[in-house]
Design an enzyme around this catalytic site. Structure first.
Site, PDB file in Angstrom:
ATOM      1  N   LYS A  21       0.653  -1.278  -0.073  1.00 23.58           N
ATOM      2  CA  LYS A  21       0.013   0.010  -0.087  1.00 23.58           C
ATOM      3  C   LYS A  21       0.935   1.287  -0.002  1.00 23.58           C
ATOM      4  O   LYS A  21       0.585   2.230  -0.696  1.00 23.58           O
ATOM      5  CB  LYS A  21      -0.797  -0.010   1.200  1.00 23.58           C
ATOM      6  N   SER A  22       2.122   1.174   0.696  1.00 21.48           N
ATOM      7  CA  SER A  22       2.722   2.420   0.964  1.00 21.48           C
ATOM      8  C   SER A  22       3.357   2.782  -0.333  1.00 21.48           C
ATOM      9  O   SER A  22       3.318   3.743  -0.860  1.00 21.48           O
ATOM     10  CB  SER A  22       3.875   2.176   1.824  1.00 21.48           C
ATOM     11  N   ARG A  26       2.725   5.990  -3.419  1.00 21.11           N
ATOM     12  CA  ARG A  26       3.973   6.801  -3.809  1.00 21.11           C
ATOM     13  C   ARG A  26       4.147   6.487  -5.429  1.00 21.11           C
ATOM     14  O   ARG A  26       4.339   7.694  -5.780  1.00 21.11           O
ATOM     15  CB  ARG A  26       5.032   6.267  -3.128  1.00 21.11           C
ATOM     16  N   GLY A  92      -5.086   7.981   5.189  1.00 22.47           N
ATOM     17  CA  GLY A  92      -4.114   8.956   5.745  1.00 22.47           C
ATOM     18  C   GLY A  92      -2.941   9.072   5.012  1.00 22.47           C
ATOM     19  O   GLY A  92      -2.636  10.217   4.644  1.00 22.47           O
ATOM     20  N   SER A 161       7.099   9.243  11.923  1.00 20.99           N
ATOM     21  CA  SER A 161       6.205   8.995  11.035  1.00 20.99           C
ATOM     22  C   SER A 161       6.738   9.074   9.553  1.00 20.99           C
ATOM     23  O   SER A 161       6.921  10.471   8.939  1.00 20.99           O
ATOM     24  CB  SER A 161       4.870  10.157  11.035  1.00 20.99           C
ATOM     25  N   ASP A 313       1.596  -0.779  11.905  1.00 19.27           N
ATOM     26  CA  ASP A 313       0.383  -1.306  11.507  1.00 19.27           C
ATOM     27  C   ASP A 313      -0.043  -2.725  11.869  1.00 19.27           C
ATOM     28  O   ASP A 313      -1.261  -3.313  11.688  1.00 19.27           O
ATOM     29  CB  ASP A 313       0.151  -1.364   9.905  1.00 19.27           C
ATOM     30  N   LYS A 340      -4.707   5.950  14.178  1.00 16.79           N
ATOM     31  CA  LYS A 340      -4.779   5.475  12.837  1.00 16.79           C
ATOM     32  C   LYS A 340      -6.147   5.479  12.534  1.00 16.79           C
ATOM     33  O   LYS A 340      -7.105   6.194  12.876  1.00 16.79           O
ATOM     34  CB  LYS A 340      -4.114   3.822  13.103  1.00 16.79           C
ATOM     35  N   ARG A 344      -6.977   2.081  17.538  1.00 18.01           N
ATOM     36  CA  ARG A 344      -6.583   0.733  17.711  1.00 18.01           C
ATOM     37  C   ARG A 344      -6.304  -0.092  18.956  1.00 18.01           C
ATOM     38  O   ARG A 344      -6.452  -1.207  19.126  1.00 18.01           O
ATOM     39  CB  ARG A 344      -5.680   0.195  16.484  1.00 18.01           C
TER      40      ARG A 344
END
Ligand code: S3P
Length: 432
Positions: A21-22, A26, A92, A161, A313, A340, A344
């Site tokens: 996903k990251s 990008r 996010g 982050s 995560d 998140k 969570r």
């Protein structure tokens, strides 16, 4: 509609994790900032990423999908004024990186998202971008942003982050001078790696236990080819099921092993997991491998808090596996989990408690005491994909079924989760 996981026979099989996903976010964003064609292979076709694809199209890039997971982005060398609101859905990463990317262009943008994203803190990205010269008209979404000429920034991170670091670097690309971000704890470096793949020079120097990342403004990006590796954060779910369902052996192929993402695998191995990593190779500038999990007798450990950034995560699924371990698994230094897609920490505490597991909640962590797991609950997920998948995995090895509400959100990061798990033999099905 709900989804129910029932105690399952041994799971077996070889599956492929969805694209990371990251890296998928990008690839689309840098492809749109670049000049020319970027061919992306293995893109995650989850809702979060589809929102980013629509966003970069609105910013002027041409986005095509020649085949499954194969996407082509033709960038204009910058973002143009979009016509409507940029709706980032649940993502996010999408919104924070897009804010950074859009900051250096003379455009006015309204960013928005779903109910969860509207609650999440945006000041962490807005404050440094404001220091560089961007204007915002609200502290949370929906928020208007006006970009343009930016000054470079030397930023010292206060929270570990990668989203904040990435937003500043993407803005820095169009700033006057050298922008730097200093991290005392290293966060995932996919932006830095990918900027280099698009032709930018990004330098990194050691700084205490972390590093300082620097980039000269005004560097052009050139379209390239990106092969997206499998997402370790998604691979975690079938692998977790392999570890806790008696008699199982599950292999996930093509899992990315970026050392800033593999904290969960290190933790499971310390807990005694029978996890083997084979066929290490490179793909898209990242090391990937095939990971096999066999049913294991796990023991509780104290997870080092400094490992949090490399598995932030993954604590929900770690907590689900810790429920089957012998003794206590202590997870601390994870206050970021509260901001998140949901809180969570609170939701795992509520869900595991409902399933008969002893979990002690703290402001910045929790401790799970393992033992036989009853299950037998309907868990409230507040629309959080990872909360849903973690409890479903737990239900496969519990005594009684576990049901999650609103399972539709699983598609934000793991479309096809249910089918993939069923293919391994998991008893997961839609319920009323
Ligand atoms: C991400 C960074 C992490 C992670 C998120 C993806 C990224 O967030 O939780 O799912 O792609 O940069 P933070 O940077 O806020 O820790």
């Amino acid at each position: 509609m709900k989804l129910t996981a029932r105690p399952s026979p041994p799971l077996a099989g070889v599956v492929r994790a969805p694209g990371d996903k990251s890296i998928s976010h990008r690839a689309l964003i840098l492809g749109a900032m670049a000049t020319g064609v970027t061919e992306i292979d293995g893109l995650l076709e989850g809702e979060d990423i589809l929102a980013t694809a629509r966003a970069v199209e609105a910013f002027g890039a041409t986005v095509e999908r020649p085949g499954d997971g194969h996407w082509r982005v033709t960038g204009q060398g910058g973002f143009r004024q979009p016509a409507g609101v940029i709706d980032c859905g649940n993502a996010g990463t999408g919104v924070r990186l897009l804010m950074g990317a859009a900051a250096g262009y003379p455009i006015t943008v309204t960013f928005d998202g779903d109910a969860s994203l509207r609650k999440r803190p945006m000041g962490r990205v807005m404050d440094p971008l404001r220091d560089m010269g961007t204007r915002f008209d609200a502290a949370r979404l929906p928020a208007g942003q006006t970009g343009g000429a930016l000054a470079a920034l030397d930023y010292i991170q206060t929270v570990a982050s990668a989203q904040v670091k990435s937003a500043i670097l993407l803005a820095g690309l169009n700033a006057d001078g050298v922008t730097s971000v200093t991290e005392s704890v290293k966060s995932r470096d996919h932006t830095e790696r990918m900027l280099r793949a698009f032709g930018a020079v990004v330098s990194v120097e050691a700084s205490g236990s972390g590093w300082r990342v620097r980039l000269q403004g005004g560097q052009p990006l050139t379209g390239t080819a990106i092969s997206v590796p499998g997402d370790p954060s998604s691979a975690a779910f079938p692998l977790a099921a392999g570890l806790i369902v008696p008699g199982s052996e599950v292999t996930v192929e093509g899992v990315m092993l970026n050392p800033l993402r593999t904290g969960l695998f290190d933790t499971w191995i310390e807990m005694g997991a029978d996890l083997t990593i084979a066929n290490r190779r490179m793909a898209g500038g990242e090391e990937i491998a095939d990971v096999t999990a066999r049913h294991s007798t796990l023991k509780g450990i104290v997870v080092p808090p400094e490992r949090a950034a490399s598995m932030i995560d993954e604590y929900p699924v770690l907590a689900a596996t810790a429920a089957f371990a012998e003794g206590r698994t202590v997870m601390r230094g994870i206050g970021e989990m509260r901001v998140k897609e949901s809180d969570r920490i609170a939701l795992m505490a509520a869900g595991l408690t409902a399933c008969g597991v002893t979990i002690d909640e703290e402001p910045e962590g929790f401790t799970v005491t393992g033992g036989p797991v009853r299950g037998g609950a309907t868990v409230t997920t507040h629309g959080d994909h990872r909360i849903a998948m973690s409890h479903l995995v737990l239900g496969l090895a519990a005594t009684e079924p576990v049901t999650v509400d609103a399972p539709g959100m699983i598609a934000t990061s793991f479309p096809g989760f249910e089918a993939l798990m069923r293919g391994l033999g998991a008893d997961i099905a839609t319920s009323e």
